[in-house]
Design a protein around this motif. Structure first.
Motif, PDB file in Angstrom:
ATOM      1  N   UNK A  68       0.841  -1.198   0.000  1.00 14.19           N
ATOM      2  CA  UNK A  68       0.000   0.000   0.000  1.00 14.19           C
ATOM      3  C   UNK A  68       0.877   1.250   0.000  1.00 14.19           C
ATOM      4  N   UNK A  69       1.354   1.603  -1.178  1.00 14.41           N
ATOM      5  CA  UNK A  69       2.216   2.775  -1.327  1.00 14.41           C
ATOM      6  C   UNK A  69       1.713   3.635  -2.474  1.00 14.41           C
ATOM      7  N   UNK A  70       2.067   4.886  -2.435  1.00 13.23           N
ATOM      8  CA  UNK A  70       1.740   5.816  -3.518  1.00 13.23           C
ATOM      9  C   UNK A  70       3.073   6.341  -4.028  1.00 13.23           C
ATOM     10  N   UNK A  71       3.250   6.306  -5.321  1.00 10.45           N
ATOM     11  CA  UNK A  71       4.486   6.853  -5.885  1.00 10.45           C
ATOM     12  C   UNK A  71       4.136   7.813  -7.006  1.00 10.45           C
ATOM     13  N   UNK A  72       4.978   8.803  -7.185  1.00  9.68           N
ATOM     14  CA  UNK A  72       4.782   9.789  -8.239  1.00  9.68           C
ATOM     15  C   UNK A  72       6.116  10.453  -8.538  1.00  9.68           C
ATOM     16  N   UNK A  73       6.184  11.072  -9.689  1.00 15.39           N
ATOM     17  CA  UNK A  73       7.393  11.785 -10.100  1.00 15.39           C
ATOM     18  C   UNK A  73       7.393  13.163  -9.433  1.00 15.39           C
ATOM     19  N   UNK A  74       8.520  13.842  -9.448  1.00 10.50           N
ATOM     20  CA  UNK A  74       8.547  15.204  -8.909  1.00 10.50           C
ATOM     21  C   UNK A  74       7.567  16.130  -9.635  1.00 10.50           C
ATOM     22  N   UNK A  75       7.424  15.952 -10.931  1.00 14.20           N
ATOM     23  CA  UNK A  75       6.487  16.777 -11.689  1.00 14.20           C
ATOM     24  C   UNK A  75       5.043  16.512 -11.253  1.00 14.20           C
TER      25      UNK A  75
END
Length: 92
Positions: free
Chosen positions: A69-76
């Motif tokens: 259960x993780x959320x990942x995203x780019x800096x943008x």
């Protein structure tokens, strides 16, 4: 002779005074007792570990991450989320 006792607040009770008095009762003459109270500060990790609620929240969070259960995203993508949810950007 100087004796130093280091104890917690739970150990600071009537029985402590009785033990101290019995130790010095055998010595002739008078004695002086000096009580010095020092507040100890826990570091952040110790404070969290000492708080059962926070400790359980951390354990639950670790278990959640271990279960994927993780959320990942780019800096943008992060910048876009900040702009979208910013109080200033919403006109308030």
């Amino acid at each position: 002779m100087t004796v130093t006792y280091q104890l917690t607040e739970d150990e600071f009770d009537y029985q402590l005074f009785r033990r101290i008095k019995s130790q010095f009762a055998r010595r002739p003459g008078s004695f002086k007792i000096k009580i010095e109270i020092e507040e100890t500060e826990l570091d952040e990790t110790e404070a969290i570990m000492a708080n059962p609620y926070l400790f359980e929240k951390i354990k639950a969070g670790i278990k959640s991450v271990e279960n994927g259960n993780v959320i990942s995203f780019t800096p943008e993508q992060f910048d876009e989320l900040v702009k979208k949810h910013s109080v200033h950007a919403s006109g308030i």
